[in-house]
Write a protein that holds these residues in place. Structure first.
Motif, PDB file in Angstrom:
ATOM      1  N   ALA A 243       0.823  -1.215   0.000  1.00  0.00           N
ATOM      2  CA  ALA A 243       0.000   0.000   0.000  1.00  0.00           C
ATOM      3  C   ALA A 243       0.856   1.262   0.000  1.00  0.00           C
ATOM      4  N   THR A 244       2.075   1.177   0.528  1.00  0.00           N
ATOM      5  CA  THR A 244       2.956   2.349   0.488  1.00  0.00           C
ATOM      6  C   THR A 244       3.483   2.577  -0.929  1.00  0.00           C
ATOM      7  N   LEU A 245       3.619   1.500  -1.709  1.00  0.00           N
ATOM      8  CA  LEU A 245       4.034   1.653  -3.110  1.00  0.00           C
ATOM      9  C   LEU A 245       2.929   2.302  -3.928  1.00  0.00           C
ATOM     10  N   ASP A 246       1.682   2.026  -3.557  1.00  0.00           N
ATOM     11  CA  ASP A 246       0.534   2.669  -4.208  1.00  0.00           C
ATOM     12  C   ASP A 246       0.659   4.189  -4.196  1.00  0.00           C
ATOM     13  N   GLN A 247       1.280   4.713  -3.151  1.00  0.00           N
ATOM     14  CA  GLN A 247       1.355   6.161  -2.954  1.00  0.00           C
ATOM     15  C   GLN A 247       2.556   6.798  -3.648  1.00  0.00           C
ATOM     16  N   LYS A 248       3.247   6.026  -4.479  1.00  0.00           N
ATOM     17  CA  LYS A 248       4.399   6.552  -5.210  1.00  0.00           C
ATOM     18  C   LYS A 248       4.005   7.255  -6.504  1.00  0.00           C
ATOM     19  N   MET A 249       2.714   7.272  -6.822  1.00  0.00           N
ATOM     20  CA  MET A 249       2.269   7.875  -8.077  1.00  0.00           C
ATOM     21  C   MET A 249       2.589   9.362  -8.135  1.00  0.00           C
ATOM     22  N   MET A 250       3.154   9.798  -9.260  1.00  0.00           N
ATOM     23  CA  MET A 250       3.346  11.228  -9.494  1.00  0.00           C
ATOM     24  C   MET A 250       2.013  11.902  -9.775  1.00  0.00           C
ATOM     25  N   LEU A 251       1.229  11.231 -10.607  1.00  0.00           N
ATOM     26  CA  LEU A 251      -0.077  11.758 -10.986  1.00  0.00           C
ATOM     27  C   LEU A 251      -0.945  10.595 -11.434  1.00  0.00           C
ATOM     28  N   MET A 252      -2.233  10.844 -11.605  1.00  0.00           N
ATOM     29  CA  MET A 252      -3.135   9.799 -12.079  1.00  0.00           C
ATOM     30  C   MET A 252      -4.086  10.345 -13.137  1.00  0.00           C
ATOM     31  N   LEU A 253      -4.431   9.476 -14.075  1.00  0.00           N
ATOM     32  CA  LEU A 253      -5.383   9.795 -15.134  1.00  0.00           C
ATOM     33  C   LEU A 253      -6.682   9.077 -14.813  1.00  0.00           C
ATOM     34  N   VAL A 254      -7.777   9.833 -14.681  1.00  0.00           N
ATOM     35  CA  VAL A 254      -9.056   9.232 -14.303  1.00  0.00           C
ATOM     36  C   VAL A 254     -10.086   9.449 -15.407  1.00  0.00           C
ATOM     37  N   ASN A 255     -11.002   8.499 -15.510  1.00  0.00           N
ATOM     38  CA  ASN A 255     -11.979   8.483 -16.597  1.00  0.00           C
ATOM     39  C   ASN A 255     -13.234   9.264 -16.198  1.00  0.00           C
ATOM     40  N   SER A 256     -13.110  10.577 -16.117  1.00  0.00           N
ATOM     41  CA  SER A 256     -14.257  11.394 -15.716  1.00  0.00           C
ATOM     42  C   SER A 256     -14.261  12.716 -16.477  1.00  0.00           C
ATOM     43  N   HIS A 257     -15.472  13.302 -16.579  1.00  0.00           N
ATOM     44  CA  HIS A 257     -15.648  14.621 -17.184  1.00  0.00           C
ATOM     45  C   HIS A 257     -16.933  15.218 -16.622  1.00  0.00           C
ATOM     46  N   HIS A 258     -16.931  16.526 -16.404  1.00  0.00           N
ATOM     47  CA  HIS A 258     -18.048  17.171 -15.711  1.00  0.00           C
ATOM     48  C   HIS A 258     -19.377  17.043 -16.449  1.00  0.00           C
ATOM     49  N   SER A 259     -19.353  16.867 -17.765  1.00  0.00           N
ATOM     50  CA  SER A 259     -20.603  16.784 -18.521  1.00  0.00           C
ATOM     51  C   SER A 259     -21.375  15.511 -18.203  1.00  0.00           C
ATOM     52  N   VAL A 260     -20.671  14.475 -17.798  1.00  0.00           N
ATOM     53  CA  VAL A 260     -21.284  13.169 -17.553  1.00  0.00           C
ATOM     54  C   VAL A 260     -21.218  12.791 -16.079  1.00  0.00           C
ATOM     55  N   ASP A 261     -20.138  13.156 -15.422  1.00  0.00           N
ATOM     56  CA  ASP A 261     -19.879  12.699 -14.063  1.00  0.00           C
ATOM     57  C   ASP A 261     -20.137  13.810 -13.045  1.00  0.00           C
ATOM     58  N   PHE A 262     -19.881  13.511 -11.787  1.00  0.00           N
ATOM     59  CA  PHE A 262     -20.158  14.469 -10.720  1.00  0.00           C
ATOM     60  C   PHE A 262     -19.009  15.468 -10.586  1.00  0.00           C
ATOM     61  N   PRO A 263     -19.335  16.751 -10.502  1.00  0.00           N
ATOM     62  CA  PRO A 263     -18.274  17.745 -10.315  1.00  0.00           C
ATOM     63  C   PRO A 263     -17.709  17.653  -8.905  1.00  0.00           C
ATOM     64  N   GLU A 264     -16.402  17.585  -8.813  1.00  0.00           N
ATOM     65  CA  GLU A 264     -15.763  17.555  -7.498  1.00  0.00           C
ATOM     66  C   GLU A 264     -14.372  18.159  -7.589  1.00  0.00           C
ATOM     67  N   PRO A 265     -13.939  18.846  -6.539  1.00  0.00           N
ATOM     68  CA  PRO A 265     -12.589  19.411  -6.546  1.00  0.00           C
ATOM     69  C   PRO A 265     -11.556  18.301  -6.461  1.00  0.00           C
ATOM     70  N   ILE A 266     -10.515  18.404  -7.264  1.00  0.00           N
ATOM     71  CA  ILE A 266      -9.486  17.367  -7.302  1.00  0.00           C
ATOM     72  C   ILE A 266      -8.109  18.013  -7.236  1.00  0.00           C
ATOM     73  N   PRO A 267      -7.106  17.276  -6.740  1.00  0.00           N
ATOM     74  CA  PRO A 267      -5.739  17.811  -6.733  1.00  0.00           C
ATOM     75  C   PRO A 267      -5.233  18.049  -8.154  1.00  0.00           C
ATOM     76  N   GLN A 268      -4.198  18.855  -8.271  1.00  0.00           N
ATOM     77  CA  GLN A 268      -3.646  19.180  -9.585  1.00  0.00           C
ATOM     78  C   GLN A 268      -3.088  17.967 -10.313  1.00  0.00           C
ATOM     79  N   ASN A 269      -2.686  16.944  -9.562  1.00  0.00           N
ATOM     80  CA  ASN A 269      -2.096  15.777 -10.225  1.00  0.00           C
ATOM     81  C   ASN A 269      -3.119  14.676 -10.507  1.00  0.00           C
TER      82      ASN A 269
END
Length: 478
Positions: A243-269
Protein backbone atom coordinates in the motif's frame (compact mmCIF):
# COMPACT_ATOMS: atom_id res chain seq x y z
CA UNK A 1 35.58 35.58 -26.36
CA UNK A 2 32.09 36.74 -25.29
CA UNK A 3 30.66 35.74 -28.69
CA UNK A 4 32.18 32.26 -28.35
CA UNK A 5 30.69 31.82 -24.85
CA UNK A 6 27.23 32.85 -26.12
CA UNK A 7 27.45 30.38 -29.02
CA UNK A 8 28.56 27.60 -26.66
CA UNK A 9 25.69 28.40 -24.28
CA UNK A 10 23.13 28.40 -27.09
CA UNK A 11 24.49 25.08 -28.37
CA UNK A 12 24.24 23.59 -24.89
CA UNK A 13 20.64 24.74 -24.55
CA UNK A 14 19.75 23.30 -27.96
CA UNK A 15 21.38 19.99 -27.05
CA UNK A 16 19.56 19.95 -23.72
CA UNK A 17 16.19 20.64 -25.33
CA UNK A 18 16.87 18.06 -28.04
CA UNK A 19 17.85 15.49 -25.44
CA UNK A 20 14.69 16.22 -23.45
CA UNK A 21 12.48 15.89 -26.53
CA UNK A 22 14.16 12.66 -27.57
CA UNK A 23 13.81 11.26 -24.07
CA UNK A 24 10.13 12.16 -23.92
CA UNK A 25 9.57 10.61 -27.34
CA UNK A 26 11.55 7.38 -27.01
CA UNK A 27 10.96 6.12 -23.49
CA UNK A 28 10.78 2.54 -22.27
CA UNK A 29 7.44 2.22 -20.44
CA UNK A 30 6.19 -0.69 -18.31
CA UNK A 31 2.39 -1.00 -18.18
CA UNK A 32 1.01 -2.90 -15.18
CA UNK A 33 -2.60 -3.47 -16.23
CA UNK A 34 -3.83 -6.28 -13.98
CA UNK A 35 -7.60 -5.67 -14.05
CA UNK A 36 -9.42 -8.56 -15.80
CA UNK A 37 -11.98 -6.48 -17.65
CA UNK A 38 -12.49 -6.00 -21.40
CA UNK A 39 -13.67 -2.43 -20.83
CA UNK A 40 -10.54 -1.54 -18.86
CA UNK A 41 -8.46 -3.10 -21.62
CA UNK A 42 -10.23 -1.00 -24.27
CA UNK A 43 -9.53 2.15 -22.26
CA UNK A 44 -5.92 1.27 -21.46
CA UNK A 45 -5.24 0.06 -25.01
CA UNK A 46 -6.13 3.46 -26.47
CA UNK A 47 -3.49 5.11 -24.27
CA UNK A 48 -0.89 2.41 -24.93
CA UNK A 49 -1.33 2.63 -28.71
CA UNK A 50 -1.20 6.43 -28.69
CA UNK A 51 2.06 6.40 -26.73
CA UNK A 52 3.46 3.76 -29.09
CA UNK A 53 2.53 5.98 -32.05
CA UNK A 54 4.64 8.72 -30.43
CA UNK A 55 7.68 6.44 -30.55
CA UNK A 56 7.67 4.97 -27.04
CA UNK A 57 8.33 1.29 -26.36
CA UNK A 58 5.69 -0.29 -24.14
CA UNK A 59 5.72 -3.61 -22.30
CA UNK A 60 2.14 -4.38 -21.24
CA UNK A 61 1.54 -6.92 -18.45
CA UNK A 62 -2.17 -7.75 -18.63
CA UNK A 63 -4.87 -10.46 -18.58
CA UNK A 64 -6.06 -9.01 -21.91
CA UNK A 65 -3.75 -9.03 -24.90
CA UNK A 66 -3.85 -8.09 -28.55
CA UNK A 67 -3.10 -10.93 -30.97
CA UNK A 68 -1.73 -8.37 -33.42
CA UNK A 69 -0.28 -5.57 -31.28
CA UNK A 70 0.80 -2.33 -32.86
CA UNK A 71 4.46 -1.50 -33.42
CA UNK A 72 6.47 -0.75 -30.25
CA UNK A 73 4.04 -2.71 -28.03
CA UNK A 74 4.86 -6.07 -26.39
CA UNK A 75 2.21 -7.93 -24.38
CA UNK A 76 2.96 -10.30 -21.51
CA UNK A 77 -0.14 -12.38 -20.85
CA UNK A 78 -1.41 -12.95 -17.31
CA UNK A 79 -3.27 -15.96 -18.61
CA UNK A 80 -4.68 -17.34 -15.34
CA UNK A 81 -6.41 -14.15 -14.17
CA UNK A 82 -9.79 -14.71 -15.83
CA UNK A 83 -9.76 -18.36 -14.74
CA UNK A 84 -9.29 -17.27 -11.13
CA UNK A 85 -12.34 -14.98 -11.09
CA UNK A 86 -14.60 -17.42 -12.96
CA UNK A 87 -13.57 -20.88 -11.75
CA UNK A 88 -12.72 -22.82 -8.60
CA UNK A 89 -12.62 -21.63 -5.01
CA UNK A 90 -11.73 -18.05 -5.99
CA UNK A 91 -14.63 -17.64 -8.47
CA UNK A 92 -16.82 -14.56 -8.09
CA UNK A 93 -20.61 -14.88 -8.36
CA UNK A 94 -21.55 -11.86 -10.47
CA UNK A 95 -25.23 -12.82 -10.29
CA UNK A 96 -24.97 -12.53 -6.51
CA UNK A 97 -23.16 -9.22 -6.90
CA UNK A 98 -26.01 -7.90 -9.05
CA UNK A 99 -28.52 -8.63 -6.27
CA UNK A 100 -26.36 -7.67 -3.29
CA UNK A 101 -26.82 -4.60 -1.14
CA UNK A 102 -24.32 -1.76 -1.08
CA UNK A 103 -22.11 -3.10 1.72
CA UNK A 104 -22.17 -6.66 0.43
CA UNK A 105 -21.34 -5.57 -3.13
CA UNK A 106 -18.43 -3.56 -1.71
CA UNK A 107 -17.03 -6.74 -0.15
CA UNK A 108 -17.59 -8.71 -3.37
CA UNK A 109 -15.66 -6.08 -5.32
CA UNK A 110 -12.65 -6.46 -3.04
CA UNK A 111 -12.97 -10.26 -3.18
CA UNK A 112 -12.88 -9.89 -6.97
CA UNK A 113 -9.60 -7.99 -6.61
CA UNK A 114 -8.16 -10.71 -4.35
CA UNK A 115 -9.18 -13.42 -6.84
CA UNK A 116 -7.55 -11.34 -9.55
CA UNK A 117 -4.35 -11.28 -7.52
CA UNK A 118 -4.33 -15.06 -7.11
CA UNK A 119 -4.72 -15.44 -10.87
CA UNK A 120 -1.98 -12.92 -11.61
CA UNK A 121 0.56 -14.61 -9.35
CA UNK A 122 -0.28 -18.02 -10.81
CA UNK A 123 0.29 -16.92 -14.41
CA UNK A 124 3.31 -17.84 -16.52
CA UNK A 125 3.29 -14.26 -17.74
CA UNK A 126 3.92 -13.06 -14.19
CA UNK A 127 6.97 -15.29 -13.95
CA UNK A 128 8.11 -13.97 -17.32
CA UNK A 129 8.19 -10.33 -16.20
CA UNK A 130 9.72 -11.25 -12.83
CA UNK A 131 12.50 -13.13 -14.67
CA UNK A 132 13.60 -9.94 -16.44
CA UNK A 133 17.00 -8.73 -15.19
CA UNK A 134 16.57 -6.42 -12.20
CA UNK A 135 18.76 -3.81 -13.88
CA UNK A 136 16.50 -3.72 -16.95
CA UNK A 137 15.65 -0.04 -17.28
CA UNK A 138 12.11 1.25 -17.48
CA UNK A 139 11.78 5.04 -17.65
CA UNK A 140 8.17 5.08 -16.44
CA UNK A 141 5.45 2.78 -15.14
CA UNK A 142 1.79 3.07 -16.13
CA UNK A 143 -0.26 1.35 -13.43
CA UNK A 144 -3.99 0.56 -13.41
CA UNK A 145 -4.67 1.01 -9.71
CA UNK A 146 -8.39 0.12 -9.83
CA UNK A 147 -8.10 -3.26 -8.09
CA UNK A 148 -5.21 -2.68 -5.75
CA UNK A 149 -1.44 -3.11 -5.63
CA UNK A 150 -1.03 -6.80 -6.49
CA UNK A 151 1.38 -6.06 -9.37
CA UNK A 152 3.53 -3.59 -7.48
CA UNK A 153 6.13 -6.20 -6.56
CA UNK A 154 7.07 -5.88 -10.25
CA UNK A 155 7.33 -2.12 -9.82
CA UNK A 156 9.61 -2.59 -6.82
CA UNK A 157 11.79 -5.11 -8.70
CA UNK A 158 12.70 -2.51 -11.31
CA UNK A 159 13.77 0.10 -8.78
CA UNK A 160 10.50 2.04 -8.43
CA UNK A 161 10.75 4.29 -11.52
CA UNK A 162 8.37 7.27 -11.88
CA UNK A 163 4.78 6.02 -11.88
CA UNK A 164 1.56 7.34 -13.42
CA UNK A 165 -1.69 5.78 -12.20
CA UNK A 166 -4.58 5.16 -14.60
CA UNK A 167 -8.14 3.95 -14.21
CA UNK A 168 -11.10 3.56 -16.54
CA UNK A 169 -13.27 3.49 -13.40
CA UNK A 170 -14.25 7.15 -13.00
CA UNK A 171 -12.67 8.82 -9.94
CA UNK A 172 -12.83 6.07 -7.28
CA UNK A 173 -13.37 6.92 -3.59
CA UNK A 174 -9.87 5.75 -2.63
CA UNK A 175 -7.90 8.09 -4.92
CA UNK A 176 -7.25 10.39 -1.96
CA UNK A 177 -5.42 7.52 -0.23
CA UNK A 178 -3.06 7.33 -3.22
CA UNK A 179 -2.32 10.92 -4.28
CA UNK A 180 -3.91 12.99 -1.53
CA UNK A 181 -6.68 15.56 -1.71
CA UNK A 182 -10.12 15.52 -0.15
CA UNK A 183 -13.38 13.69 -0.79
CA UNK A 184 -16.67 15.49 -0.28
CA UNK A 185 -19.35 13.05 0.82
CA UNK A 186 -21.86 15.88 1.13
CA UNK A 187 -22.42 16.02 -2.63
CA UNK A 188 -20.44 13.20 -4.30
CA UNK A 189 -22.35 9.91 -3.90
CA UNK A 190 -20.61 6.57 -3.49
CA UNK A 191 -20.24 4.83 -6.84
CA UNK A 192 -22.96 2.20 -6.21
CA UNK A 193 -25.54 4.71 -4.96
CA UNK A 194 -27.92 6.37 -7.41
CA UNK A 195 -28.09 9.61 -5.40
CA UNK A 196 -27.75 13.09 -6.87
CA UNK A 197 -25.53 15.89 -5.57
CA UNK A 198 -28.44 17.45 -3.64
CA UNK A 199 -28.82 14.73 -0.99
CA UNK A 200 -31.10 15.03 2.01
CA UNK A 201 -29.77 14.50 5.53
CA UNK A 202 -30.37 10.75 5.64
CA UNK A 203 -28.80 10.24 2.20
CA UNK A 204 -25.74 12.26 3.21
CA UNK A 205 -25.48 10.28 6.44
CA UNK A 206 -25.72 6.96 4.59
CA UNK A 207 -23.35 8.11 1.84
CA UNK A 208 -20.74 9.16 4.40
CA UNK A 209 -21.16 5.88 6.28
CA UNK A 210 -20.60 3.81 3.12
CA UNK A 211 -17.49 5.83 2.24
CA UNK A 212 -16.12 5.26 5.75
CA UNK A 213 -16.91 1.53 5.58
CA UNK A 214 -15.09 1.35 2.24
CA UNK A 215 -12.10 3.19 3.71
CA UNK A 216 -11.77 0.89 6.72
CA UNK A 217 -12.45 -2.31 4.77
CA UNK A 218 -9.93 -1.38 2.09
CA UNK A 219 -7.19 -0.31 4.50
CA UNK A 220 -7.64 -2.89 7.26
CA UNK A 221 -8.91 -5.97 5.38
CA UNK A 222 -8.27 -5.83 1.63
CA UNK A 223 -4.83 -4.20 1.47
CA UNK A 224 -3.29 -6.33 4.27
CA UNK A 225 -4.67 -9.48 2.63
CA UNK A 226 -3.30 -8.46 -0.78
CA UNK A 227 0.07 -7.79 0.82
CA UNK A 228 -0.01 -11.19 2.55
CA UNK A 229 -0.81 -13.05 -0.69
CA UNK A 230 1.98 -11.34 -2.62
CA UNK A 231 4.50 -11.62 0.22
CA UNK A 232 3.76 -15.33 0.58
CA UNK A 233 4.39 -15.77 -3.14
CA UNK A 234 7.70 -13.85 -2.96
CA UNK A 235 9.16 -15.26 0.24
CA UNK A 236 12.70 -14.47 -0.86
CA UNK A 237 11.98 -10.82 -1.71
CA UNK A 238 12.31 -8.02 0.82
CA UNK A 239 9.18 -6.12 -0.18
CA UNK A 240 7.89 -2.89 1.35
CA UNK A 241 4.23 -2.86 2.35
CA UNK A 242 2.43 -2.76 -1.00
CA UNK A 243 0.00 0.00 0.00
CA UNK A 244 2.96 2.35 0.49
CA UNK A 245 4.03 1.65 -3.11
CA UNK A 246 0.53 2.67 -4.21
CA UNK A 247 1.36 6.16 -2.95
CA UNK A 248 4.40 6.55 -5.21
CA UNK A 249 2.27 7.88 -8.08
CA UNK A 250 3.35 11.23 -9.49
CA UNK A 251 -0.08 11.76 -10.99
CA UNK A 252 -3.13 9.80 -12.08
CA UNK A 253 -5.38 9.80 -15.13
CA UNK A 254 -9.06 9.23 -14.30
CA UNK A 255 -11.98 8.48 -16.60
CA UNK A 256 -14.26 11.39 -15.72
CA UNK A 257 -15.65 14.62 -17.18
CA UNK A 258 -18.05 17.17 -15.71
CA UNK A 259 -20.60 16.78 -18.52
CA UNK A 260 -21.28 13.17 -17.55
CA UNK A 261 -19.88 12.70 -14.06
CA UNK A 262 -20.16 14.47 -10.72
CA UNK A 263 -18.27 17.74 -10.32
CA UNK A 264 -15.76 17.55 -7.50
CA UNK A 265 -12.59 19.41 -6.55
CA UNK A 266 -9.49 17.37 -7.30
CA UNK A 267 -5.74 17.81 -6.73
CA UNK A 268 -3.65 19.18 -9.59
CA UNK A 269 -2.10 15.78 -10.22
CA UNK A 270 -5.47 14.10 -10.86
CA UNK A 271 -6.02 14.57 -14.59
CA UNK A 272 -9.51 14.10 -16.00
CA UNK A 273 -9.42 12.26 -19.33
CA UNK A 274 -12.98 10.94 -19.50
CA UNK A 275 -13.75 9.34 -22.86
CA UNK A 276 -10.08 8.70 -23.61
CA UNK A 277 -11.02 5.55 -25.56
CA UNK A 278 -13.25 7.45 -28.05
CA UNK A 279 -11.35 7.46 -31.32
CA UNK A 280 -12.37 8.68 -34.79
CA UNK A 281 -14.83 6.01 -36.01
CA UNK A 282 -13.74 3.43 -38.55
CA UNK A 283 -15.98 2.50 -41.51
CA UNK A 284 -18.32 -0.37 -40.65
CA UNK A 285 -18.33 -3.64 -42.61
CA UNK A 286 -20.67 -3.37 -45.60
CA UNK A 287 -23.25 -5.87 -44.29
CA UNK A 288 -23.56 -4.12 -40.90
CA UNK A 289 -23.81 -0.72 -42.58
CA UNK A 290 -26.60 -1.99 -44.87
CA UNK A 291 -28.47 -3.47 -41.91
CA UNK A 292 -28.32 -0.21 -39.93
CA UNK A 293 -29.42 1.88 -42.92
CA UNK A 294 -32.34 -0.47 -43.64
CA UNK A 295 -34.39 0.97 -40.77
CA UNK A 296 -36.78 3.55 -42.22
CA UNK A 297 -36.73 5.63 -39.03
CA UNK A 298 -33.25 4.61 -37.97
CA UNK A 299 -31.84 1.76 -35.89
CA UNK A 300 -31.27 0.93 -32.22
CA UNK A 301 -28.04 -0.58 -30.92
CA UNK A 302 -28.31 -3.19 -28.15
CA UNK A 303 -24.94 -3.92 -26.59
CA UNK A 304 -23.51 -4.56 -23.12
CA UNK A 305 -20.12 -3.21 -24.09
CA UNK A 306 -18.50 -0.41 -25.95
CA UNK A 307 -19.26 0.12 -29.61
CA UNK A 308 -17.85 3.47 -30.60
CA UNK A 309 -17.89 2.87 -34.37
CA UNK A 310 -21.56 1.84 -34.44
CA UNK A 311 -22.70 4.64 -32.11
CA UNK A 312 -21.06 7.11 -34.49
CA UNK A 313 -23.31 5.94 -37.35
CA UNK A 314 -25.86 8.68 -38.21
CA UNK A 315 -28.73 6.15 -38.44
CA UNK A 316 -28.35 4.99 -34.82
CA UNK A 317 -31.18 6.69 -32.91
CA UNK A 318 -31.09 4.84 -29.58
CA UNK A 319 -28.80 2.70 -27.46
CA UNK A 320 -29.88 -0.13 -25.13
CA UNK A 321 -27.02 -0.43 -22.64
CA UNK A 322 -26.07 -1.69 -19.18
CA UNK A 323 -25.00 1.85 -18.27
CA UNK A 324 -21.27 1.21 -18.04
CA UNK A 325 -19.08 4.29 -17.92
CA UNK A 326 -17.38 3.75 -21.29
CA UNK A 327 -20.74 3.14 -22.97
CA UNK A 328 -22.19 6.25 -21.31
CA UNK A 329 -19.26 8.37 -22.47
CA UNK A 330 -19.47 7.04 -26.03
CA UNK A 331 -23.24 7.50 -26.27
CA UNK A 332 -22.85 11.05 -24.95
CA UNK A 333 -20.00 11.89 -27.34
CA UNK A 334 -22.08 10.75 -30.33
CA UNK A 335 -25.36 12.22 -29.04
CA UNK A 336 -27.34 8.95 -28.81
CA UNK A 337 -30.08 8.70 -26.12
CA UNK A 338 -29.99 5.60 -23.92
CA UNK A 339 -32.28 2.90 -22.56
CA UNK A 340 -30.44 1.49 -19.57
CA UNK A 341 -30.60 -1.93 -17.90
CA UNK A 342 -28.01 -1.58 -15.10
CA UNK A 343 -26.51 -4.74 -13.63
CA UNK A 344 -23.75 -4.00 -11.10
CA UNK A 345 -21.42 -1.45 -9.52
CA UNK A 346 -21.40 2.11 -10.91
CA UNK A 347 -23.92 1.35 -13.67
CA UNK A 348 -26.84 2.37 -11.43
CA UNK A 349 -25.27 5.73 -10.58
CA UNK A 350 -24.27 6.40 -14.20
CA UNK A 351 -27.78 5.71 -15.45
CA UNK A 352 -29.51 7.63 -12.65
CA UNK A 353 -27.47 10.72 -13.50
CA UNK A 354 -28.29 10.30 -17.20
CA UNK A 355 -32.01 10.02 -16.40
CA UNK A 356 -31.86 13.24 -14.37
CA UNK A 357 -30.11 14.88 -17.33
CA UNK A 358 -33.04 13.85 -19.55
CA UNK A 359 -30.96 11.68 -21.89
CA UNK A 360 -32.03 8.18 -20.80
CA UNK A 361 -34.72 5.94 -19.36
CA UNK A 362 -34.39 2.80 -17.24
CA UNK A 363 -35.71 -0.75 -17.46
CA UNK A 364 -35.28 -2.67 -14.20
CA UNK A 365 -33.34 -5.91 -14.71
CA UNK A 366 -35.62 -7.86 -12.39
CA UNK A 367 -38.79 -6.65 -14.12
CA UNK A 368 -37.71 -7.04 -17.75
CA UNK A 369 -40.44 -7.92 -20.22
CA UNK A 370 -40.90 -7.50 -23.95
CA UNK A 371 -43.62 -4.92 -23.38
CA UNK A 372 -41.55 -2.83 -20.97
CA UNK A 373 -38.54 -2.78 -23.26
CA UNK A 374 -40.70 -1.93 -26.29
CA UNK A 375 -42.56 0.88 -24.51
CA UNK A 376 -39.37 2.38 -23.06
CA UNK A 377 -37.52 2.26 -26.38
CA UNK A 378 -40.44 3.90 -28.21
CA UNK A 379 -40.69 6.57 -25.52
CA UNK A 380 -37.03 7.53 -25.97
CA UNK A 381 -37.15 7.35 -29.77
CA UNK A 382 -40.42 9.20 -30.34
CA UNK A 383 -40.02 12.07 -27.87
CA UNK A 384 -37.56 14.65 -29.27
CA UNK A 385 -36.64 15.92 -25.80
CA UNK A 386 -34.26 12.99 -25.21
CA UNK A 387 -32.24 13.63 -28.35
CA UNK A 388 -32.18 17.41 -27.73
CA UNK A 389 -30.95 16.89 -24.16
CA UNK A 390 -28.30 14.46 -25.37
CA UNK A 391 -27.15 16.88 -28.06
CA UNK A 392 -26.66 19.55 -25.38
CA UNK A 393 -24.75 17.09 -23.20
CA UNK A 394 -22.66 15.99 -26.17
CA UNK A 395 -21.73 19.59 -26.96
CA UNK A 396 -20.46 20.04 -23.41
CA UNK A 397 -18.45 16.83 -23.62
CA UNK A 398 -16.88 17.67 -26.98
CA UNK A 399 -16.08 21.30 -26.19
CA UNK A 400 -12.51 20.79 -24.97
CA UNK A 401 -9.21 22.41 -26.03
CA UNK A 402 -7.77 18.98 -26.82
CA UNK A 403 -9.07 15.43 -26.96
CA UNK A 404 -8.96 13.35 -23.75
CA UNK A 405 -6.42 11.02 -25.37
CA UNK A 406 -4.14 13.88 -26.44
CA UNK A 407 -4.31 15.24 -22.89
CA UNK A 408 -3.46 11.85 -21.40
CA UNK A 409 -0.44 11.42 -23.69
CA UNK A 410 0.77 14.94 -22.91
CA UNK A 411 0.68 14.30 -19.15
CA UNK A 412 2.45 10.94 -19.43
CA UNK A 413 5.19 12.64 -21.42
CA UNK A 414 5.23 15.47 -18.88
CA UNK A 415 6.00 12.86 -16.22
CA UNK A 416 8.85 11.60 -18.41
CA UNK A 417 10.24 15.12 -18.76
CA UNK A 418 9.92 15.84 -15.02
CA UNK A 419 10.40 12.49 -13.25
CA UNK A 420 11.28 14.09 -9.92
CA UNK A 421 8.65 16.84 -9.86
CA UNK A 422 7.03 17.25 -6.44
CA UNK A 423 5.34 20.62 -6.83
CA UNK A 424 2.24 19.13 -8.47
CA UNK A 425 1.59 16.64 -5.66
CA UNK A 426 -0.84 17.28 -2.83
CA UNK A 427 0.78 17.58 0.62
CA UNK A 428 -2.17 15.85 2.32
CA UNK A 429 -0.52 12.41 2.26
CA UNK A 430 2.41 13.73 4.30
CA UNK A 431 0.19 15.80 6.57
CA UNK A 432 -2.18 12.94 7.32
CA UNK A 433 -5.92 13.36 8.00
CA UNK A 434 -5.39 14.82 11.49
CA UNK A 435 -3.77 17.95 10.06
CA UNK A 436 -5.07 18.04 6.47
CA UNK A 437 -8.70 17.85 7.62
CA UNK A 438 -8.00 20.35 10.45
CA UNK A 439 -9.20 17.89 13.08
CA UNK A 440 -6.69 19.37 15.54
CA UNK A 441 -7.98 22.90 14.90
CA UNK A 442 -11.62 21.78 15.06
CA UNK A 443 -10.96 19.94 18.33
CA UNK A 444 -9.25 23.04 19.73
CA UNK A 445 -12.27 25.17 18.78
CA UNK A 446 -14.68 22.69 20.37
CA UNK A 447 -12.61 22.63 23.57
CA UNK A 448 -12.44 26.43 23.56
CA UNK A 449 -16.23 26.67 23.21
CA UNK A 450 -16.70 24.11 25.99
CA UNK A 451 -14.24 26.01 28.21
CA UNK A 452 -16.04 29.30 27.59
CA UNK A 453 -19.42 27.66 28.20
CA UNK A 454 -18.22 26.11 31.47
CA UNK A 455 -16.67 29.40 32.59
CA UNK A 456 -19.86 31.35 31.82
CA UNK A 457 -21.90 28.72 33.63
CA UNK A 458 -19.71 28.99 36.74
CA UNK A 459 -19.91 32.79 36.71
CA UNK A 460 -23.70 32.73 36.32
CA UNK A 461 -24.07 30.12 39.04
CA UNK A 462 -21.91 32.22 41.37
CA UNK A 463 -23.94 35.36 40.61
CA UNK A 464 -27.29 33.64 41.16
CA UNK A 465 -26.06 32.08 44.39
CA UNK A 466 -24.86 35.46 45.68
CA UNK A 467 -28.11 37.17 44.67
CA UNK A 468 -30.13 34.44 46.32
CA UNK A 469 -28.23 34.86 49.60
CA UNK A 470 -28.63 38.66 49.49
CA UNK A 471 -32.39 38.47 48.99
CA UNK A 472 -32.93 35.79 51.65
CA UNK A 473 -35.24 37.26 54.46
CA UNK A 474 -33.75 37.69 57.94
CA UNK A 475 -35.11 35.46 60.68
CA UNK A 476 -36.87 37.17 63.63
CA UNK A 477 -35.23 36.79 67.02
CA UNK A 478 -37.71 35.38 69.57
Amino acid sequence: MGQRVRITTIAAVILGVTYGVNFACCANILCLMGVPSPSHHIWNRALVNALAANGHNLTVVSPDIELKPTANVTYIHLEETYNAIHEGSTAIDFYEMAQAGVVESLKIFYNYALSMCVGILGSKGYRTIMDYPSDYKFDLVLYDFTCGPCLLAVYDKFGQPPMVGVTGFNNPPYTTDLVGGHKYYAYVPYYTLDYDTNMNFFQRFYNAAIHWIDYFYRNYVFLPETDRIVREHHKAMDLPYLATLDQKMMLMLVNSHHSVDFPEPIPQNVIQVGGLQILPPKPLPADIDRFIRAGKKGSVLFSLGTNNDILAHPHIKGFITHGGLLSTHEATWHGVPMIGIPLIADQYRNLAKSIRAGVAEKVDLWEVSTEKIRNTVLKVLEQPKYRKAMEARSNLFRDQPDTPLERAVWWVEWALRHPNAKSIQSPTLELGPWRSELYDVKLCLVLAVLFIACTVKKILCALFTKTSKTKQPKKKVQ
